[in-house]
Structure formats: C-alpha cells, structure tokens
Motif scaffolding. Sequence first.
Motif, PDB file in Angstrom:
ATOM      1  N   ASP A  42       7.073  37.576   1.172  1.00 18.04           N
ATOM      2  CA  ASP A  42       7.762  36.714   2.099  1.00 18.04           C
ATOM      3  C   ASP A  42       8.440  36.012   1.481  1.00 18.04           C
ATOM      4  O   ASP A  42       9.828  35.985   1.773  1.00 18.04           O
ATOM      5  N   THR A 100       6.951  34.488   7.575  1.00 26.70           N
ATOM      6  CA  THR A 100       6.104  35.593   8.040  1.00 26.70           C
ATOM      7  C   THR A 100       6.325  35.840   9.767  1.00 26.70           C
ATOM      8  O   THR A 100       5.866  36.787  10.358  1.00 26.70           O
ATOM      9  N   TRP A 106      12.864  34.284   1.709  1.00 25.12           N
ATOM     10  CA  TRP A 106      13.414  34.203   2.999  1.00 25.12           C
ATOM     11  C   TRP A 106      13.632  32.752   2.869  1.00 25.12           C
ATOM     12  O   TRP A 106      15.119  32.262   2.424  1.00 25.12           O
TER      13      TRP A 106
END
Length: 165
Positions: free
Chosen positions: A143, A82, A147
Amino acid sequence: MDATADELAGVVDLFGGLTRAELARALDEAAYRADGQAVDDAALATAIDEALASFALVRYDPANEDDGATAADEGLLVPGPTAFPAVPEHAEDVPHILDVDRRHPDREQLGEAASERFSDAVDEAITASDDDRLRTLLDISYDLEAWAPVDLTDERTRLEDALEE
C-alpha cells in the motif's frame, strides 16, 4: 464522538493536513454540532496513535513553514496509505468553521516520512517477534509503495525473512 481511523483521515483530508491540536478542534466542532458533546481527549489521543500505527494517518514534518504546521516542532497528520477517508457526520462544514488554510504536502517528503516510520515499525515487530504485526506490515508495504514514491523491497525482504524463522 468516537472517530475511527478512516474518519480521522477524512477530517484531515478536508484540509490536506492538520496538527494534532487542529484535528482535536475539528472533531470538537463536529461533536458539538452532532450532539452538543465534546471529544474525550484521552480517547482521541489513543485513536490518533492507533491510526498512526496502522498507517491510516502519517505524521509529516513540512520542510518549509508556508506548507505546514503552526509550530516548528509540531508536524502535520495526513491521510495515510491504508486509510479510506470518510468524513464523519456533522464534520463536512468544519473547514468553514476553523481558520486553517488547505495544505498541500510534498509527496516525496511525505513518502520519506512514511518510509522512515515504516522501517521503525519493521524493526519493532522483528525485535518483538510479532508475527501478526509482521504480516500486517508486509501488506502495508505494498500500500505504501502505491501511495508514495518509495521502494520498500529491503524492508519487505526483512519481513519475509523474519516470518520464515
């Protein structure tokens, strides 16, 4: 110097990963260069904890000593899913000041660590019936999957089910 989560991630990103102690030293150097002041240790500890809770930072325990922390029980902090890493003013030269080699965290181990922490956060939010945190974690799940090489389908289902109750 009151560093935001993104600024903490920016400093950590300069090195690929830092221990808490190394991050504190880096921020002390930046604060001193900025205005001759020191970083408030309690405020920094709170900022790091909040960055970890928001997944702007992820704690990573390297599998081998060549890749990591200065002590066996001290993990590295790395920019998380984030984060929008931003180097604070006066911190750009910190890598030249600190005697810390650039680190290259293993993405799979990093993903595992983040996934375990995420699962714990889901458990905590469900137990607390914290709808705001459940929604936030639902967003973070996407996210996190982008990632790192992780699949959070089961956790996302748990979050959705908890929100429907």
